[in-house]
Design a protein around this motif. Sequence first.
Motif, PDB file in Angstrom:
ATOM      1  N   ARG A 189       0.492  -1.254   0.056  1.00  0.00           N
ATOM      2  CA  ARG A 189       0.218  -0.118  -0.152  1.00  0.00           C
ATOM      3  C   ARG A 189       1.096   1.488  -0.396  1.00  0.00           C
ATOM      4  NH1 ARG A 189      -3.089  -0.575   5.242  1.00  0.00           N
ATOM      5  NH2 ARG A 189      -1.049  -1.517   5.672  1.00  0.00           N
ATOM      6  N   PHE A 190       2.555   1.423   0.550  1.00  0.00           N
ATOM      7  CA  PHE A 190       2.659   1.973   0.620  1.00  0.00           C
ATOM      8  C   PHE A 190       3.502   2.567  -0.328  1.00  0.00           C
ATOM      9  CE2 PHE A 190       7.246   4.682   1.651  1.00  0.00           C
ATOM     10  CZ  PHE A 190       6.423   5.487   2.160  1.00  0.00           C
ATOM     11  N   THR A 191       3.946   2.039  -1.560  1.00  0.00           N
ATOM     12  CA  THR A 191       3.871   2.658  -3.158  1.00  0.00           C
ATOM     13  C   THR A 191       3.389   2.787  -3.816  1.00  0.00           C
ATOM     14  OG1 THR A 191       5.537   0.264  -2.807  1.00  0.00           O
ATOM     15  CG2 THR A 191       4.958   0.961  -4.784  1.00  0.00           C
ATOM     16  N   ALA A 192       1.925   2.777  -3.327  1.00  0.00           N
ATOM     17  CA  ALA A 192       0.621   3.371  -3.842  1.00  0.00           C
ATOM     18  C   ALA A 192       0.363   4.397  -3.057  1.00  0.00           C
ATOM     19  CB  ALA A 192      -0.670   2.949  -3.898  1.00  0.00           C
ATOM     20  N   ILE A 193       0.481   4.774  -2.330  1.00  0.00           N
ATOM     21  CA  ILE A 193       0.932   6.428  -1.619  1.00  0.00           C
ATOM     22  C   ILE A 193       2.336   7.135  -2.463  1.00  0.00           C
ATOM     23  CG2 ILE A 193       0.825   7.458   1.302  1.00  0.00           C
ATOM     24  CD1 ILE A 193      -0.458   5.291   1.894  1.00  0.00           C
ATOM     25  N   ALA A 194       3.556   6.520  -1.738  1.00  0.00           N
ATOM     26  CA  ALA A 194       4.524   6.843  -1.587  1.00  0.00           C
ATOM     27  C   ALA A 194       4.140   7.901  -4.097  1.00  0.00           C
ATOM     28  CB  ALA A 194       5.178   6.458  -2.228  1.00  0.00           C
ATOM     29  N   THR A 195       3.774   7.043  -4.496  1.00  0.00           N
ATOM     30  CA  THR A 195       3.839   7.278  -5.817  1.00  0.00           C
ATOM     31  C   THR A 195       2.922   8.288  -5.861  1.00  0.00           C
ATOM     32  OG1 THR A 195       3.729   5.013  -6.409  1.00  0.00           O
ATOM     33  CG2 THR A 195       3.364   6.501  -8.359  1.00  0.00           C
ATOM     34  N   GLY A 196       1.825   8.355  -4.865  1.00  0.00           N
ATOM     35  CA  GLY A 196       1.159   9.526  -5.269  1.00  0.00           C
ATOM     36  C   GLY A 196       1.253  10.894  -5.024  1.00  0.00           C
ATOM     37  N   ILE A 197       1.793  10.647  -3.837  1.00  0.00           N
ATOM     38  CA  ILE A 197       2.363  12.311  -3.578  1.00  0.00           C
ATOM     39  C   ILE A 197       3.760  12.627  -3.583  1.00  0.00           C
ATOM     40  CG2 ILE A 197       4.323  12.502  -1.319  1.00  0.00           C
ATOM     41  CD1 ILE A 197       3.659  10.689   0.550  1.00  0.00           C
ATOM     42  N   VAL A 198       4.638  11.517  -4.105  1.00  0.00           N
ATOM     43  CA  VAL A 198       5.631  12.801  -5.394  1.00  0.00           C
ATOM     44  C   VAL A 198       4.663  12.869  -6.795  1.00  0.00           C
ATOM     45  CG1 VAL A 198       7.297  11.792  -7.745  1.00  0.00           C
ATOM     46  CG2 VAL A 198       6.981  10.641  -5.132  1.00  0.00           C
ATOM     47  N   TYR A 199       3.646  11.937  -7.342  1.00  0.00           N
ATOM     48  CA  TYR A 199       2.953  12.831  -8.218  1.00  0.00           C
ATOM     49  C   TYR A 199       2.283  14.083  -8.028  1.00  0.00           C
ATOM     50  CZ  TYR A 199      -0.589  12.716 -12.433  1.00  0.00           C
ATOM     51  OH  TYR A 199      -0.879  12.588 -13.653  1.00  0.00           O
ATOM     52  N   SER A 200       1.635  14.527  -6.572  1.00  0.00           N
ATOM     53  CA  SER A 200       1.150  15.739  -6.438  1.00  0.00           C
ATOM     54  C   SER A 200       1.382  16.739  -6.418  1.00  0.00           C
ATOM     55  CB  SER A 200      -0.736  15.131  -5.554  1.00  0.00           C
ATOM     56  OG  SER A 200      -0.218  14.182  -5.196  1.00  0.00           O
ATOM     57  N   ILE A 201       2.800  16.417  -5.308  1.00  0.00           N
ATOM     58  CA  ILE A 201       3.255  17.998  -4.730  1.00  0.00           C
ATOM     59  C   ILE A 201       4.048  18.631  -5.882  1.00  0.00           C
ATOM     60  CG2 ILE A 201       6.163  17.981  -4.299  1.00  0.00           C
ATOM     61  CD1 ILE A 201       5.968  15.945  -2.438  1.00  0.00           C
ATOM     62  N   PRO A 202       4.354  17.750  -7.091  1.00  0.00           N
ATOM     63  CA  PRO A 202       4.471  19.654  -7.811  1.00  0.00           C
ATOM     64  C   PRO A 202       3.278  20.530  -7.512  1.00  0.00           C
ATOM     65  CG  PRO A 202       5.315  17.705  -9.527  1.00  0.00           C
ATOM     66  CD  PRO A 202       4.141  17.286  -8.086  1.00  0.00           C
ATOM     67  N   VAL A 203       1.484  19.876  -8.425  1.00  0.00           N
ATOM     68  CA  VAL A 203       0.911  20.895  -8.482  1.00  0.00           C
ATOM     69  C   VAL A 203       0.523  21.662  -6.737  1.00  0.00           C
ATOM     70  CG1 VAL A 203      -0.888  18.958  -8.168  1.00  0.00           C
ATOM     71  CG2 VAL A 203      -1.281  21.018  -9.275  1.00  0.00           C
ATOM     72  N   VAL A 204       1.107  20.953  -6.180  1.00  0.00           N
ATOM     73  CA  VAL A 204       0.577  21.548  -4.514  1.00  0.00           C
ATOM     74  C   VAL A 204       1.161  22.705  -4.547  1.00  0.00           C
ATOM     75  CG1 VAL A 204       0.870  21.474  -2.904  1.00  0.00           C
ATOM     76  CG2 VAL A 204      -0.495  19.951  -3.518  1.00  0.00           C
ATOM     77  N   VAL A 205       2.864  22.045  -4.949  1.00  0.00           N
ATOM     78  CA  VAL A 205       3.599  23.677  -4.390  1.00  0.00           C
ATOM     79  C   VAL A 205       3.578  24.530  -5.366  1.00  0.00           C
ATOM     80  CG1 VAL A 205       5.942  24.058  -5.265  1.00  0.00           C
ATOM     81  CG2 VAL A 205       5.500  21.257  -3.817  1.00  0.00           C
ATOM     82  N   LYS A 206       3.083  24.205  -7.031  1.00  0.00           N
ATOM     83  CA  LYS A 206       2.570  25.419  -7.806  1.00  0.00           C
ATOM     84  C   LYS A 206       1.978  26.724  -7.590  1.00  0.00           C
ATOM     85  CE  LYS A 206       4.727  24.226 -12.514  1.00  0.00           C
ATOM     86  NZ  LYS A 206       4.532  23.475 -13.195  1.00  0.00           N
TER      87      LYS A 206
END
Lengths: 657, 343
Positions: A527-544
């Motif tokens: 499950r952590f793999t899915a969570i980590a992928t989600g984090i990496v994928y969505s960080i850019p939009v949040v930061v922007k």
Amino acid sequence: MSNLALGTSRKREIKRSWLLGGVFVIWIGLAKLFNGKFTLEIAVPQNTPFTSFVGEVAKSIRGNRTDGAAFKYFFNPIRQIIDGFVTFIREIISIPTQGATIPLIGWLGVLALIGFTVFAVSKLKTAIMAMALTFACGALGLWKDSMDTLAMTIAAVLLSLAIGIPVGIWAGRSDFALKLVTPILDLAQILPTLVYLAPLALFFLIGPASATIATMVYSIPIAIRLTAFGIRGVAKSPVEASVSMGSTGAQTLTKVQLPMAKKTIVLGINQTVMAALSFVVIAALIGAPGLGKPVIEALIIRDVGEGFVAGFAVVFLAIMLDRSTTAAVVKQNTFVPPSPAELKRRKIGLIIAGISTIASIILSRQFAWAAYFPKNINFAEQIGHGADTTVVWITETFSFFTDGLIKFVTVGILNPLESVLSGAPWFLTILAISAISAIIGGFRSALITVFLLGAIVASGLWFDTMITFAQTIVATLLTMLVGVALGIWVGRSAKADRVLRPILDAGQVLPAFVYLIPMLGFFGPARFTAIATGIVYSIPVVVKIVGQGIRDVPVTMIEAATSAGSTTRQLITKVQLPAAKNSLLLATNQGLIFVLAVVVIGGFVGAGGLGYLVILGSSKPELQGKGLVAGFSILLLGVMIDRIAQYAVRRNSAPRQ
Amino acid sequence: MTNSSSAISVRNLWQVFGPNPEKIVDSPDAALPRAELREKTGNTAAVRDVSFDVAPGEVFVVMGLSGSGKSTLVRCLTRLIEPTSGHIVMDGEDILEASQSRLRELRRTRFSMVFQNFGLLPHRKVIDNISYALEINGVSKEKRHARAREVIDLVGLEGFEQAYPEQLSGGMQQRVGLARALAVDPEVMFLDEPFSALDPLIRRDMQTEVIRLHRELGKTMIFITHDLDEALKLGDRIAIMRDGAVVQMGTAEQLIGNPADEYVADFTRDIPKSHVLSVRSIARPLKDSELPSQATLPANTIIRDATEIVLNSSGPVQVIENGNSIGVISANDILRLIGGIQG
């Protein structure tokens, strides 16, 4: 007057946080008390009456394919037209034409054509880079798959633009049209990609046509939105001036609005291309030819090395397409065209490039060496092996850290949350979420929440939905933690912005699928793999979004606070963050939606939940109904998250007098 | 009812925004203050029953603060906004009755507009901006560029034909705006706060430029501004708007010397009367103790311009209108006016 209003809103806010705290305490207490009761859990291979019913409906739809009127006169003709178009483009660069063994243009010709096209819309440097990246795809041993992906992307983009730009122009010029398309565009934006694959395949068969249609469903809204945005963004006074001089509507459109909106429309094309590419990769699930196939195969058999090779090819294509289309935007920074001398130089360059391109195409049709990508240039094995060893090395070297991290997130956060969300009686969870929704979004928000959660219960997949929801929440929390910190940094420091922006930009163009590969390597199927992928994928939009919000805080506000003697910390916590509150909410909303889309894909790497059911449904006929319902539940979950956030934003924006 | 000798004649023009605009026109509610009207009916009356005539060759200034409805008014006159009701007559033709294609024709040939934010097309060269109206009317490139060069010379843009708007300063950009409006050789020009976005010095230059162009070309102009100085400097007549209605209309002298209400008086308070009023307004009968000088002044002389003659004369100066003396003024009279001292 304004002071008074500020006071009451402040009071209301304090009251609200107390209420929230109370709800949480009661919720957790009751969840502990009634743990394991009324959870509505069902085993993976088990159907509910409703999912069986949906399965039957799907079956009857399939049975109707040849004779049903809707198919005969609607779905089948559409499929055939699109199939014809896709085949036409694929025959140019990726599949043999009828009666031949090679496509219309061999690899050398394709390479030259890419170089020429990119040179024509941007500059020489970008063109060379585009050619190098395309060549690299071949060197990974994936020339044909890459060309298939490219052809699918081009076909989907051309069709999307053919529909999206005219509709966008219409929505840009007519308020009525905008009102008409906005809800559709909003829905499309929060729809996780995995959701519409299966229903579309049901109506359009599995294959390139379905994949193209699914891709279009995903990318047309982007083309519409940015075109309309571009037209509406044109300064009012030139349009007014044009009308006042007696222009017809068509004259104002072609001579004023379109030329002035060109930059945004080109940006829209760029976004459409990137969306289409990322979707074409995922659409391999419903028979899209190309790079998606090796990626999915590698994920299913957990072959990290092979996944990396295919992933690299996707990344190369993504960078190639992104750079080529954004270079066209950058060139449009000013309305002043280049000098005549420069234009002449360009013209000569284009003629030379054109001649060499034609020569290459002819060569690639005449000689085997220019037609088939050379077999001896193939680094797939080395790269796959290298990736494998690197991943193993990293995993082993940093295991003390990664193991701890996994344990902390999984055991420390995810498990307790799961036990509260999915391990408690369903009505308790609904009550609690609705109460929270009421406190942060108001009565209507709560009403919608109850309705959507009720629908999820009715669908029979409540338990799995809550599993997915728990993962989404955890991933979003972590995303916000990192994303807001980085966002503040980016918003406050021009230097940070300069350093991070290219990384963020690159992060945003890659298909979500690609991130799964290294994460699978690092963290294994969990499950952590899915969570980590989600984090990496969505960080850019949040930061922007957060960065932009911080940057948009009026300078005078900052100056006033600084001159009053605020420390940096006070400045951030008391001025910038509160002033950027709506950006924070918007970032949370976007973060949630992005995370949800990826967490669902995590079904591939053992994250369970709804995503797993969707994927299972597409391969096991007896679970097709369940897969479709799971997809629908994802949609309900996404809409719920989005609605609560929208209501919260609306509530927070102070009513203007 | 309308004046046939006018260049443009406006009668009972209304512009109401809201759910039921027609109901407001001529209703007693229309007289309510803006906030009350909105509260009661949900409508906003941006232009309320405005009527005026502009003579050929006249510079008619509409002046008011922001929100007074002046920008809406000028947009109604060109139908960029469709007025709720009323008549706008040019050459016997009611513009509000014109079909869309007739309206386009009028816009292409009879009137033109200059905008506050210039409204230039950034992707076109100066010369192509100026010839835009001719282009959309199907004039050949050669002809329209020839015409554009004429107006380029007229407004002092020589040498900038091939430049793009973003390469020009604000003042130069508005010269392009003026040239563009002149290119179709219109009968009436509408200028919507054309110089409000410019620096004060540039603004003064441009005002002088407009005066010069008006003297040379004699165009009828309807000029919108929020700047009283600008209004007084340019306007043959001035209409002052407030809350969508015209509160007073007249020459500068009439407004300053005889304000219709408190609002206009308040507005014009800081304007030096001596710079606007003519000697007619302070001419008085000769007192028995006084001995008039030989000097005379035409009655329409601005007081400021009369100062030197009055100072240099031995006694009160005769004010002459139509060959007859209508009274005298002395240096003391001028000082009293400047000081605002009664009696």
